[in-house]
Design a protein around this motif. Structure first.
Motif, PDB file in Angstrom:
ATOM      1  N   ASP A  49       0.755  -1.377   0.072  1.00 15.40           N
ATOM      2  CA  ASP A  49       0.007   0.041  -0.030  1.00 15.40           C
ATOM      3  C   ASP A  49       0.925   1.399   0.030  1.00 15.40           C
ATOM      4  N   ARG A  50       2.028   1.038   0.347  1.00 14.59           N
ATOM      5  CA  ARG A  50       3.001   2.073   0.404  1.00 14.59           C
ATOM      6  C   ARG A  50       3.659   2.821  -0.621  1.00 14.59           C
ATOM      7  N   LEU A  51       3.691   1.725  -1.588  1.00 11.14           N
ATOM      8  CA  LEU A  51       4.474   1.863  -2.805  1.00 11.14           C
ATOM      9  C   LEU A  51       3.358   2.598  -3.978  1.00 11.14           C
ATOM     10  N   ALA A  52       4.064   3.316  -4.961  1.00 10.21           N
ATOM     11  CA  ALA A  52       3.427   3.905  -6.008  1.00 10.21           C
ATOM     12  C   ALA A  52       4.410   4.018  -7.141  1.00 10.21           C
ATOM     13  N   HIS A  53       3.681   4.385  -8.295  1.00 11.55           N
ATOM     14  CA  HIS A  53       4.605   4.407  -9.698  1.00 11.55           C
ATOM     15  C   HIS A  53       5.584   5.619  -9.464  1.00 11.55           C
ATOM     16  N   PRO A  54       6.682   5.402 -10.057  1.00  9.29           N
ATOM     17  CA  PRO A  54       7.683   6.415  -9.834  1.00  9.29           C
ATOM     18  C   PRO A  54       6.990   8.025 -10.345  1.00  9.29           C
ATOM     19  N   LEU A  55       6.110   8.014 -11.365  1.00  9.99           N
ATOM     20  CA  LEU A  55       5.614   9.074 -11.866  1.00  9.99           C
ATOM     21  C   LEU A  55       5.101  10.218 -10.765  1.00  9.99           C
ATOM     22  N   TRP A  56       4.551   9.442  -9.779  1.00 14.43           N
ATOM     23  CA  TRP A  56       3.836  10.109  -8.649  1.00 14.43           C
ATOM     24  C   TRP A  56       4.926  11.095  -8.007  1.00 14.43           C
ATOM     25  N   LEU A  57       6.085  10.650  -8.047  1.00 12.88           N
ATOM     26  CA  LEU A  57       7.098  11.464  -7.175  1.00 12.88           C
ATOM     27  C   LEU A  57       7.139  13.218  -7.900  1.00 12.88           C
ATOM     28  N   VAL A  58       6.339  13.400  -9.112  1.00 15.99           N
ATOM     29  CA  VAL A  58       6.052  14.589  -9.542  1.00 15.99           C
ATOM     30  C   VAL A  58       5.463  15.375  -8.489  1.00 15.99           C
ATOM     31  N   LEU A  59       4.623  14.767  -7.763  1.00 14.14           N
ATOM     32  CA  LEU A  59       3.674  15.625  -6.985  1.00 14.14           C
ATOM     33  C   LEU A  59       4.313  16.415  -5.787  1.00 14.14           C
ATOM     34  N   LEU A  60       5.815  15.948  -5.391  1.00 17.97           N
ATOM     35  CA  LEU A  60       6.456  16.757  -4.493  1.00 17.97           C
ATOM     36  C   LEU A  60       6.881  18.366  -5.204  1.00 17.97           C
ATOM     37  N   PRO A  61       7.616  18.316  -6.136  1.00 23.66           N
ATOM     38  CA  PRO A  61       7.794  19.791  -6.814  1.00 23.66           C
ATOM     39  C   PRO A  61       6.691  20.287  -7.103  1.00 23.66           C
ATOM     40  N   ALA A  62       5.644  19.596  -7.825  1.00 24.68           N
ATOM     41  CA  ALA A  62       4.291  20.354  -8.128  1.00 24.68           C
ATOM     42  C   ALA A  62       3.770  20.907  -7.055  1.00 24.68           C
ATOM     43  N   GLY A  63       3.542  20.157  -5.994  1.00 21.82           N
ATOM     44  CA  GLY A  63       3.064  20.502  -4.907  1.00 21.82           C
ATOM     45  C   GLY A  63       3.807  22.132  -4.162  1.00 21.82           C
ATOM     46  N   SER A  64       5.095  21.985  -4.253  1.00 21.28           N
ATOM     47  CA  SER A  64       5.667  23.178  -3.860  1.00 21.28           C
ATOM     48  C   SER A  64       5.387  24.459  -4.698  1.00 21.28           C
ATOM     49  N   LEU A  65       5.420  24.034  -5.896  1.00 22.12           N
ATOM     50  CA  LEU A  65       4.958  25.234  -6.948  1.00 22.12           C
ATOM     51  C   LEU A  65       3.493  25.495  -6.641  1.00 22.12           C
TER      52      LEU A  65
END
Length: 112
Positions: A49-65
């Motif tokens: 349940d903790r795992l995600a596709h690597p594309l989801w990592l884009v949420l971190l810089p996008a969230g900051s923006l």
């Protein structure tokens, strides 16, 4: 009061943008080495349940923006003449961007 009149706001905005750019560069650099699933959802129970596709990592810089855009908009509309509130909003955006960069760095170097 805008960034031209206050160096703290201008410096904070530059640091936030530099942090977001660093996160994007780091993500592009390490993306080819990532496994099919990466740990991202730390609030979920241990396991798949903790795992995600690597594309989801884009949420971190996008969230900051997104936080930067929202805080800048609020600063210009609601708190135009209150310098302390503008600085608090800028500091919040900086904290979010730095924590996002640290989280992304930890995840990328943990799994690749």
């Amino acid at each position: 009061m805008n960034e031209k009149q206050n160096w703290v706001l201008a410096a904070t905005k530059k640091l936030v943008l530099a942090s977001i750019a660093s996160a994007v560069v780091l993500l592009v650099w390490r993306y080819p080495k990532l496994p099919p699933l990466v740990p991202l959802w730390y609030g979920k129970p241990w396991g798949v349940d903790r795992l995600a596709h690597p594309l989801w990592l884009v949420l971190l810089p996008a969230g900051s923006l997104i936080v930067l855009i929202i805080n800048t908009t609020l600063s210009r509309i609601l708190t135009r003449d209150m310098l302390i509130f503008n600085q608090i909003l800028a500091a919040t955006a900086l904290i979010v961007a730095i924590l996002s960069l640290v989280t992304l760095t930890k995840i990328l170097f943990l799994v690749s």
